[in-house]
Design a protein around this motif. Sequence first.
Motif, PDB file in Angstrom:
ATOM      1  N   PRO A   1       0.835  -1.207   0.000  1.00 54.62           N
ATOM      2  CA  PRO A   1       0.000   0.000   0.000  1.00 54.62           C
ATOM      3  C   PRO A   1       0.866   1.251   0.000  1.00 54.62           C
ATOM      4  O   PRO A   1       1.903   1.297   0.662  1.00 54.62           O
ATOM      5  N   ALA A   2       0.453   2.250  -0.777  1.00 53.79           N
ATOM      6  CA  ALA A   2       1.221   3.496  -0.820  1.00 53.79           C
ATOM      7  C   ALA A   2       1.319   4.111   0.566  1.00 53.79           C
ATOM      8  O   ALA A   2       2.358   4.673   0.937  1.00 53.79           O
ATOM      9  N   SER A   3       0.252   3.988   1.351  1.00 50.96           N
ATOM     10  CA  SER A   3       0.233   4.513   2.728  1.00 50.96           C
ATOM     11  C   SER A   3      -0.105   3.367   3.674  1.00 50.96           C
ATOM     12  O   SER A   3      -1.272   3.176   4.027  1.00 50.96           O
ATOM     13  N   PRO A   4       0.893   2.602   4.097  1.00 54.44           N
ATOM     14  CA  PRO A   4       0.606   1.431   4.936  1.00 54.44           C
ATOM     15  C   PRO A   4       0.028   1.801   6.291  1.00 54.44           C
ATOM     16  O   PRO A   4      -0.725   1.027   6.872  1.00 54.44           O
ATOM     17  N   LEU A   5       0.402   2.972   6.798  1.00 56.42           N
ATOM     18  CA  LEU A   5      -0.225   3.500   8.001  1.00 56.42           C
ATOM     19  C   LEU A   5      -1.210   4.558   7.548  1.00 56.42           C
ATOM     20  O   LEU A   5      -0.806   5.619   7.055  1.00 56.42           O
ATOM     21  N   LEU A   6      -2.501   4.261   7.656  1.00 52.19           N
ATOM     22  CA  LEU A   6      -3.490   5.227   7.207  1.00 52.19           C
ATOM     23  C   LEU A   6      -3.313   6.529   7.976  1.00 52.19           C
ATOM     24  O   LEU A   6      -2.798   6.539   9.097  1.00 52.19           O
TER      25      LEU A   6
ATOM     26  N   VAL B   1       5.162   4.902   0.801  1.00 54.50           N
ATOM     27  CA  VAL B   1       6.295   3.984   0.930  1.00 54.50           C
ATOM     28  C   VAL B   1       6.755   3.554  -0.456  1.00 54.50           C
ATOM     29  O   VAL B   1       6.043   2.852  -1.172  1.00 54.50           O
ATOM     30  N   SER B   2       7.934   4.011  -0.829  1.00 55.58           N
ATOM     31  CA  SER B   2       8.482   3.726  -2.149  1.00 55.58           C
ATOM     32  C   SER B   2       9.570   2.660  -2.053  1.00 55.58           C
ATOM     33  O   SER B   2       9.979   2.260  -0.955  1.00 55.58           O
ATOM     34  N   LYS B   3      10.032   2.198  -3.219  1.00 57.30           N
ATOM     35  CA  LYS B   3      11.181   1.300  -3.232  1.00 57.30           C
ATOM     36  C   LYS B   3      12.411   2.066  -2.773  1.00 57.30           C
ATOM     37  O   LYS B   3      12.623   3.208  -3.144  1.00 57.30           O
ATOM     38  N   LYS B   4      13.205   1.387  -1.969  1.00 56.81           N
ATOM     39  CA  LYS B   4      14.421   2.038  -1.465  1.00 56.81           C
ATOM     40  C   LYS B   4      15.383   2.333  -2.602  1.00 56.81           C
ATOM     41  O   LYS B   4      16.043   3.376  -2.631  1.00 56.81           O
ATOM     42  N   ARG B   5      15.446   1.407  -3.557  1.00 57.38           N
ATOM     43  CA  ARG B   5      16.280   1.603  -4.741  1.00 57.38           C
ATOM     44  C   ARG B   5      15.385   1.633  -5.975  1.00 57.38           C
ATOM     45  O   ARG B   5      14.406   0.900  -6.043  1.00 57.38           O
ATOM     46  N   PRO B   6      15.711   2.465  -6.956  1.00 53.38           N
ATOM     47  CA  PRO B   6      14.849   2.572  -8.150  1.00 53.38           C
ATOM     48  C   PRO B   6      14.774   1.260  -8.923  1.00 53.38           C
ATOM     49  O   PRO B   6      15.689   0.433  -8.872  1.00 53.38           O
ATOM     50  N   LEU B   7      13.672   1.087  -9.623  1.00 47.89           N
ATOM     51  CA  LEU B   7      13.471  -0.104 -10.441  1.00 47.89           C
ATOM     52  C   LEU B   7      14.090   0.148 -11.814  1.00 47.89           C
ATOM     53  O   LEU B   7      13.610   0.979 -12.587  1.00 47.89           O
ATOM     54  N   ILE B   8      15.168  -0.569 -12.113  1.00 44.61           N
ATOM     55  CA  ILE B   8      15.884  -0.423 -13.383  1.00 44.61           C
ATOM     56  C   ILE B   8      15.635  -1.678 -14.222  1.00 44.61           C
ATOM     57  O   ILE B   8      15.939  -2.800 -13.786  1.00 44.61           O
ATOM     58  N   LEU B   9      15.122  -1.489 -15.427  1.00 50.48           N
ATOM     59  CA  LEU B   9      14.766  -2.628 -16.266  1.00 50.48           C
ATOM     60  C   LEU B   9      15.229  -2.442 -17.710  1.00 50.48           C
ATOM     61  O   LEU B   9      15.611  -1.339 -18.117  1.00 50.48           O
ATOM     62  N   MET B  10      15.151  -3.535 -18.468  1.00 49.09           N
ATOM     63  CA  MET B  10      15.354  -3.497 -19.906  1.00 49.09           C
ATOM     64  C   MET B  10      14.017  -3.661 -20.579  1.00 49.09           C
ATOM     65  O   MET B  10      13.177  -4.460 -20.141  1.00 49.09           O
TER      66      MET B  10
END
Length: 509
Positions: free
Chosen positions: A375-380, A495-504
């Motif tokens: 959830p984007a906001s795990p603590l409402l 709550v975002s990813k701590k490291r960016p999502l890098i893909l091909m």
Amino acid sequence: MLHLFSSSCLLLLLLPLFFILFKVAAPLSRSKSRGYSLPPGPPPLPIVGNLLKLSRLPHISLLRLSQHYGSLIHLKLGHVPTVIASSKEAATEILKTQDLFFCSRPQTISGSKFSYGGLDIAFSPFNDHWKQLRKFTNAEIFSTARVQSFRSIREEEAGILMNTIKRDSANGKLINLSEMALCLFNNITFREVFGKRISADGECGSSPHHDMVMEVVALMGGFNVSDFFPSFGWVDFLTGNRLKLRRSFRQMDALFEKEIEERLKTIHSHGRSQHQDFLDVLLLCQVERDPNLGFLLSRDEIKALLVDMFFGGTATTAVTVVWGMTELMRNKSTMKKAQREVRQAAGDKGRVEEDDLKHLHYLKMVIKETLRLHPASPLLGPHECLKDTQINGFDIPAKTRVIVNFTAVGRDPRWWEEPEIFKPERFENNSIGYKGNHLEFIPFGSGRRTCPGMALGLASVEIAFANLLYSFDWSLPEGMEEEDVDMGEHFGISVSKKRPLILMADSKI
């Protein structure tokens, strides 16, 4: 919920000073809890209470505490009594059965600052002003008709993102999907709010406002000593927190002022456009009394509502798409199933249009499962109890801060089979939706404080997600395996990813 954890060391350094001042404050603090049968919880330390029980990921810390003390626990966060609800039953009491007692918001330093003193929807306490604003925004800002009116914006911006990814991948570049997703939703929101893009024409790489957005989001979920030790506000000046808060607020306020002044000049010269964006709607309410509002909006009230639209429509939607794609990269069969459905629905059109979304039942389950597990906001948003009441036989005194931990609710094994596993099929053949009617699934909250922009945000998430799956075959960078995908979290107001999502990306259009 506030970002408590990063300041644990600071609290330890200040303990000797706090101990002296605590001699004055402690008797009053103790007297407030006498005579109440409070929910169980860990014994508080002198002065700091249970603050040191919270890690850099407080939703996880609170989940573990609930597993030990129960689904309703009492904590002392500094001088602030706080109750954490971690079950469907407790959430039902707070958000539904006793919603009227728990529908207010506690005032925090950052929340008050960025809401222009509590003039918005998200941070405002429960009062007649908030009720009128909510009625107005439901009718004029977040209505179904308004959401549909922005369809072309969402489709155009999704197309620009696909073209940017296609061009970069053709040039051998890795795709930073975290950065691009934020840019996409920044552009969508900016067009919905201000009627124009912020990126260069035809570009959707990184947002010019990326740093400002991320800093404001971090500060909105940030820690201020005075939020938990009201007598020690001067500490925030010593640490530089207040200076950082003021600097970011001035930067944000200057952006809004610039856009408002430019729009007023346009209105003065050419009159109002027939195709109204959110700013047009709000500015009209400065001079004409809307029947749903009942009063004229001030400049600060307009800017406070812009904060909700601008930041609520950017960070939370971006992290949902990024987490969803992250999970699909770790679950290849789920990825293929979702892509097969999207490509069959859109056919040879070269893009997914919003008319196609009604056929994407599996993709909608993927998004639901993403919001359950990440959830984007795990603590409402924190609630404040308006009067003395009881939950499950425990006393909840007035002014207690109450927080629903959706991470705990959404991973409760009583309601979710294998709750730690990403399994969209769990939403098949059931009626669980987003509106807060099923309290085991409340990513947007429930009751009076349900997120008003839910439909607008979901519309953007669905069209973006569908086009990413339709347009490209995705793979991890060379040398990476599924188990190498980093799932670390960074806690803030979302709550975002701590490291960016890098893909091909391998283009299929």
